[in-house]
Write a protein that holds these residues in place. Structure first.
Motif, PDB file in Angstrom:
ATOM      1  N   SER A   1      -2.076   4.131   0.622  1.00 46.66           N
ATOM      2  CA  SER A   1      -3.220   3.570  -0.103  1.00 46.66           C
ATOM      3  C   SER A   1      -4.393   3.076   0.547  1.00 46.66           C
ATOM      4  O   SER A   1      -3.873   2.525   1.881  1.00 46.66           O
TER       5      SER A   1
ATOM      6  N   PHE B   1      -8.333  -2.398  -3.313  1.00 50.64           N
ATOM      7  CA  PHE B   1      -7.868  -3.372  -2.183  1.00 50.64           C
ATOM      8  C   PHE B   1      -8.825  -4.685  -2.171  1.00 50.64           C
ATOM      9  O   PHE B   1      -8.133  -5.721  -2.109  1.00 50.64           O
TER      10      PHE B   1
ATOM     11  N   SER C   1     -12.370   0.026   0.563  1.00 50.47           N
ATOM     12  CA  SER C   1     -11.310   0.455  -0.582  1.00 50.47           C
ATOM     13  C   SER C   1     -11.643  -0.519  -1.988  1.00 50.47           C
ATOM     14  O   SER C   1     -11.504  -1.752  -1.715  1.00 50.47           O
TER      15      SER C   1
ATOM     16  N   ASP D   1      -4.972   5.609  -4.762  1.00 50.61           N
ATOM     17  CA  ASP D   1      -4.832   4.225  -4.492  1.00 50.61           C
ATOM     18  C   ASP D   1      -3.879   3.324  -5.265  1.00 50.61           C
ATOM     19  O   ASP D   1      -4.257   2.809  -6.322  1.00 50.61           O
TER      20      ASP D   1
ATOM     21  N   PRO E   1      -2.404  -5.817   4.016  1.00 45.49           N
ATOM     22  CA  PRO E   1      -1.569  -4.680   3.473  1.00 45.49           C
ATOM     23  C   PRO E   1      -0.027  -4.745   3.965  1.00 45.49           C
ATOM     24  O   PRO E   1       0.148  -5.141   4.884  1.00 45.49           O
TER      25      PRO E   1
ATOM     26  N   SER F   1      -7.007   0.439   2.533  1.00 45.40           N
ATOM     27  CA  SER F   1      -7.018  -0.753   2.653  1.00 45.40           C
ATOM     28  C   SER F   1      -8.231  -1.438   3.583  1.00 45.40           C
ATOM     29  O   SER F   1      -8.218  -2.327   3.934  1.00 45.40           O
TER      30      SER F   1
ATOM     31  N   TYR G   1      -1.450  -0.001  -5.763  1.00 42.46           N
ATOM     32  CA  TYR G   1      -1.224  -1.067  -4.919  1.00 42.46           C
ATOM     33  C   TYR G   1       0.158  -2.087  -5.664  1.00 42.46           C
ATOM     34  O   TYR G   1      -0.102  -1.785  -6.987  1.00 42.46           O
TER      35      TYR G   1
ATOM     36  N   VAL H   1       0.763  -1.187  -0.105  1.00 41.01           N
ATOM     37  CA  VAL H   1      -0.067  -0.034  -0.115  1.00 41.01           C
ATOM     38  C   VAL H   1       0.823   1.324  -0.020  1.00 41.01           C
ATOM     39  O   VAL H   1       0.408   2.404   0.047  1.00 41.01           O
ATOM     40  N   SER H   2       2.286   0.937   0.244  1.00 36.18           N
ATOM     41  CA  SER H   2       2.902   2.194  -0.137  1.00 36.18           C
ATOM     42  C   SER H   2       4.637   1.970  -0.141  1.00 36.18           C
ATOM     43  O   SER H   2       4.679   0.572  -0.284  1.00 36.18           O
TER      44      SER H   2
END
Ligand SMILES: *[C@@H]1O[C@H](CO)[C@@H](O)[C@H](O)[C@H]1NC(C)=O
Ligand SMILES: *[C@@H]1O[C@H](CO)[C@@H](O)[C@H](O)[C@H]1NC(C)=O
Ligand SMILES: [Zn+2]
Length: 550
Positions: free
Chosen positions: A447, A456, A453, A492, A474, A449, A494, A286-287
């Motif tokens: 992002s 996700f 979402s 967002d 995540p 989760s 992923y 997510v990051s």
């Protein structure tokens, strides 16, 4: 929390002092009375502490038990899907593996920041057109080359009001030499024991080919997507995507495109990699950590080594580098998305880890201290400092005028590039050392989760449809991907593909004997085939009442 910890320490210290004090043999009455008073006071403190501990323990236990169900939306919450399923028979198998191997044999190497194999990139373009005739001729697919070698596909949806999404992958690979110890030549795509060996098998031709193969099959079956989508294939990700991904972003921005979500490479299915975890876990990035390259240099007047100054440029710089290594940036475990990873996985650990991970509000300092013990988990806990180059001196009898070193830092989500630079200045603390930022960027935004979402949950559902026993959580990417250039187009982003990583496989990534099992590559094709269809779901399921209670 820090206050509570300090309090606990103080009470213990006090108790310790008091015991020492008792041991002194004394007959003085006044002293005795004081001792009794202190003893009473100590008893009150200890009782308070016990009660506090009990309360905390009870709260922690309740939380452990309440988290002891799967977190968030599970498969059962979704409507039964009406998806077309992809059944892979012998003919399909030969076709899709044949295409994949041909892709691996084209050496699309990014040699250095400025040098790619243009011949191979052009060959790859021609190959894609031949391998996926339906994709390239379909009336719903628009294809264009970007920056000469990157590809952008736009697949039109029948419902233009649905916000489109983007799948990303990259064509280029890092160099590979057979003599480094490969069991098969790195551009041979040779099969050994049901694995295909080759540079790009996991990074990232499995996704390039898996995505297009899935689209080819979906179009052949006459499926018309409701939600439009894009496929972006960069040609220079391994050298930071400054031509490919950046120009794809420019083109999309010029057209005013907004994306519901982006899915790129990054994390995978970890099987037996996280010790103590019961069963495999799919981590969806997510990051990404931020990054900085910093140059340190010391310049002095050159001189003869027969009359050396008290300190040389080398000595001054070495001391600065040593200070940076001895003073790592602070531990930030629990302040970034790594916290969610542990909370999602908690229920799959045995005691006491389950108890600890379910209660990071109490234990994150403790767990952080454990994690910093090993380099791979330390990377989750803080901004890391790696001294990567050190150059000085030209001749044995000359005092060097210039000494320089390069430091590569990977920035934790809870810190900024500027904070890291300030820390370096303060730690080096020597005016004679010049500090320059060569390049760098902040950590990527985190992002969503949660249960609402869309991206996700759709990715999670697609994973669970195929592998119902996986735990999906995540995660955070330590490295960087092309998707970081897309942050203005979507909130967002992923980073995930259903590639199975077992212990030792992480070393194959950019290393020797990069490989994927034939079965796993087929799974990737099926994953994207299902993902395209799941993205046509218009609404996520309503939340289950019990989830709200958590
Ligand atoms: C570049 O790619 C071409 C075409 O695939 C290949 O024949 C050639 O050996 C590659 N060059 C290098 C230096 O790897
Ligand atoms: C594409 O190739 C042309 C000529 O081969 C070159 O002039 C141009 O700079 C390239 N464009 C990009 C974005 O790399
Ligand atoms: Zn990659």
């Amino acid at each position: 929390m820090a206050l509570l910890q300090t309090l606990v320490c103080m009470v213990f210290l006090f108790g310790f002092q008091f015991c020492n004090f008792c041991c002194l043999s004394t007959t003085d009455m006044a002293m005795k009375e004081t001792k009794i008073k202190i003893w009473k006071f100590f008893k009150v403190i200890v009782s308070c502490l016990l009660i506090t501990t009990l309360v905390l323990f009870t709260a922690a236990t309740i939380r452990t038990l309440s988290l002891d169900v799967n977190v968030g939306l599970q498969l059962a919450h979704w409507e039964k899907s009406k998806n077309i399923s992809l059944v892979i028979d012998q003919r399909h198998r030969e076709e899709l593996l044949g295409n994949f191997k041909e892709a691996l044999r084209i050496p699309t190497v990014s040699f250095s920041e400025t040098e790619s194999n243009a011949t191979a990139l052009r060959q790859f373009d021609a190959f894609l057109r031949k391998a996926f005739p339906t994709v390239f001729s379909s009336s719903v697919v628009h294809h264009e080359l970007v920056a000469n070698y990157s590809h952008l596909f736009r697949v039109q949806g029948s419902q233009p009001d649905l916000v489109p999404y983007l799948l990303l992958a990259h064509i280029d690979v890092v160099p590979a030499k057979e003599s480094d110890g490969w069991e098969a030549p790195p551009f041979s795509a040779k099969e050994i024991d049901d694995f295909i060996y080759g540079r790009g098998t996991i990074d990232d031709k499995c996704a390039v080919m898996g995505i297009l193969q899935a689209l080819e099959y979906l179009l052949i079956r006459g499926y018309t997507p409701r939600r439009g989508f894009y496929i972006g294939l960069g040609h220079d990700e391994e050298i930071r995507g400054f031509h490919g991904a950046k120009n794809i972003v420019r083109v999309m921005k010029e057209r005013g495109v907004k994306l519901s979500f982006v899915l790129d490479e990054g994390l995978a299915i970890l099987d037996g990699v996280i010790s103590g975890l019961d069963g495999p876990a799919a981590l969806i990035g997510v990051s990404e950590k931020g990054s900085a390259n910093v140059k340190l240099s010391v310049t002095m007047a050159p001189g003869h080594s027969s009359m050396p100054p008290r300190e040389s440029s080398i000595g001054i710089l070495a001391a600065a580098v040593k200070r940076l290594e001895e003073n790592p940036l602070p531990r930030l475990f629990g302040h970034g998305p790594e916290r969610e990873t542990f909370e999602h996985l908690a229920h799959k650990f045995g005691l006491p880890l389950k108890f600890i991970m379910s209660n990071l509000w109490l234990f994150s300092p403790l767990l952080g201290r454990v994690l910093e013990g090993k380099p791979d988990t330390n990377a989750l806990v803080r901004t890391t400092t790696a001294v990567t180059m050190f150059n000085a001196g030209v001749k044995v009898n000359i005092i060097p005028s210039l000494a320089e070193a390069y430091v590569n830092l990977r920035i934790h989500s809870a810190q900024t590039l500027q904070e890291v630079l300030d820390f370096i200045h303060a730690t080096v603390g020597d005016q004679r050392v010049k500090i320059e930022l060569i390049d760098g960027f902040d950590p990527l935004p985190v992002s969503s989760s949660d249960e609402r979402s869309f991206g996700f949950q759709i990715i999670k559902k697609t994973v669970l449809d195929m592998f119902p026993t996986l735990t999906v959580a995540p995660g955070i990417c330590i490295g960087n991907t092309d998707s970081r250039h897309f942050k203005d187009l979507s909130n967002d982003i992923y980073r995930f593909a259903p590639v199975w990583f077992k212990p030792g496989d992480a070393q194959r990534f950019h290393g020797i004997n990069e490989r994927i099992s034939k079965k796993n590559y087929e799974e990737l094709v099926v994953f994207y085939f299902n993902l395209f269809q799941n993205c046509d779901i218009q609404k996520l399921p309503e939340l289950h009442a019990s989830i709200h209670e958590l």
